[in-house]
Write an enzyme that holds these catalytic residues in place. Structure first.
Site, short mmCIF file in Angstrom:
data_model
loop_
_atom_site.label_atom_id
_atom_site.label_comp_id
_atom_site.label_asym_id
_atom_site.label_seq_id
_atom_site.Cartn_x
_atom_site.Cartn_y
_atom_site.Cartn_z
N SER A 134 -1.39 -0.76 2.45
CA SER A 134 0.06 -0.78 2.63
C SER A 134 0.47 -1.42 3.94
CB SER A 134 0.62 0.64 2.55
OG SER A 134 -0.08 1.50 3.42
N HIS A 155 -0.40 -3.80 -4.00
CA HIS A 155 0.04 -2.57 -3.37
C HIS A 155 0.89 -1.74 -4.33
CE1 HIS A 155 2.67 -0.45 -0.14
NE2 HIS A 155 1.64 0.30 -0.50
N GLU A 167 3.67 -4.56 -5.05
CA GLU A 167 3.74 -5.74 -4.20
C GLU A 167 2.46 -6.55 -4.39
OE1 GLU A 167 6.36 -4.68 -0.30
OE2 GLU A 167 4.40 -3.70 -0.42
N ASN A 205 7.12 -1.33 3.19
CA ASN A 205 6.75 -0.48 4.33
C ASN A 205 7.38 -0.95 5.63
OD1 ASN A 205 5.12 1.94 4.03
ND2 ASN A 205 3.74 0.63 2.88
#
Length: 299
Positions: A134, A155, A167, A205
């Protein structure tokens, strides 16, 4: 005399024609969720973990997760049994061979490097090596791996069987065909893939980091207790407040991501990890998975 470029495999040659088999390395919360998703959608899936106890718990959790789908009428009982038959748990890394391998291990670059190097040595150059990281740069992960063009970020978000977003991150060396193959797979898994360039924290993130960091600062500065911060944000429409969400994700995992981004952004103060969160990690209060985080789940 041959050159290094002549020895390299062209990107289009390094991609499997079709992803038929999958392996997931790491049977923690994210790994087991990804494995459940894969077997549920028809893919024979190896699930590896060094720890036999963790692996056994993952099997139970996957069976329970598929059972809930049966209870809700989303899949018939026979489909649950078929999905479980596609799951192949193992503690033997030597048998982890597949068209696509997704690592979901601890967020430490050295650990991931060693893992990918071992996997590359026992798999074909066409095997795609995907990281569920991440925060760690895909370019750095790929740099230590033979044929770095087949390394990509994939991800997922917790819980992987439920969260729609994935992702797909391309490093500097990632072949476009590899990212395309992973995007297509995510769609087959019923997900909404979003392509991202390689940058610390990628998209989600990086944006979400301040949701956690600023909430922790409020508590550090005694503006409000963490329970109040959660209540207020949930009252404004957030499904979960930051502290409940950290407990769900894993306080240790969340802290690790923040620490990695703090370093990646050259210690920019806006990404500074929280001392409160550090204390939780040091105490082993990692959230729901340990029975205690910001909240107590043992009662």
């Amino acid at each position: 005399m041959t050159t290094s470029s002549e020895n390299a495999i062209a990107p289009e040659q390094s991609v499997p024609q079709q992803i038929r088999t999958i392996a997931v390395v790491g049977a923690g919360t994210m790994g087991l969720g990804i494995a459940q998703l894969c077997v549920q959608h028809g893919f024979p899936t190896i699930l590896f973990d060094l720890n036999a106890d963790i692996l056994a718990k993952a099997e139970v959790a996957i069976a329970a997760g598929l059972g809930k789908l049966v209870e809700k009428g989303k899949i018939p009982p026979a489909e649950r049994e078929a999905a479980l038959a596609r799951l192949h748990p193992t503690t033997d890394l030597a048998i982890v061979q597949a068209d696509l391998i997704i690592e979901a291990v601890v967020e430490k670059l050295a650990v991931k490097h060693e893992l990918f190097q071992n996997l590359a040595a026992q798999n074909a150059p066409q095997t795609i090596l995907a990281s569920n990281t991440s925060s760690l740069p895909i370019t750095r992960l790929a740099a230590a791996v033979p044929h770095p063009e087949r390394v990509v970020g994939m991800h997922f978000f917790n819980p992987a069987p439920l969260m729609a977003l994935v992702e797909v991150i391309s490093g500097v060396a990632t072949a476009p065909a590899v990212a395309d193959a992973v995007q297509a797979l995510a769609e087959k898994l019923g997900k909404q893939p979003v392509r991202a360039a390689d940058a610390p924290g990628f998209i989600v993130n990086r944006v979400a980091r301040h949701f956690y960091v600023e909430s922790l600062k409020l508590v550090e500065e005694q503006v409000a207790p963490f329970e109040v911060v959660d209540e207020l944000l949930e009252a404004t429409g957030f499904r979960m407040g930051p502290f409940r969400l950290m407990d769900l994700i894993g306080v240790d995992t969340n802290f690790s991501v923040t620490s990695a981004m703090f370093e990646a952004f050259h210690y920019d103060p806006k990404f500074r990890p929280s001392r409160i969160q550090q204390q939780k990690v040091d105490a082993g209060h990692h959230g729901r998975k340990t029975g205690k985080g910001f909240y107590d789940y043992s009662r």
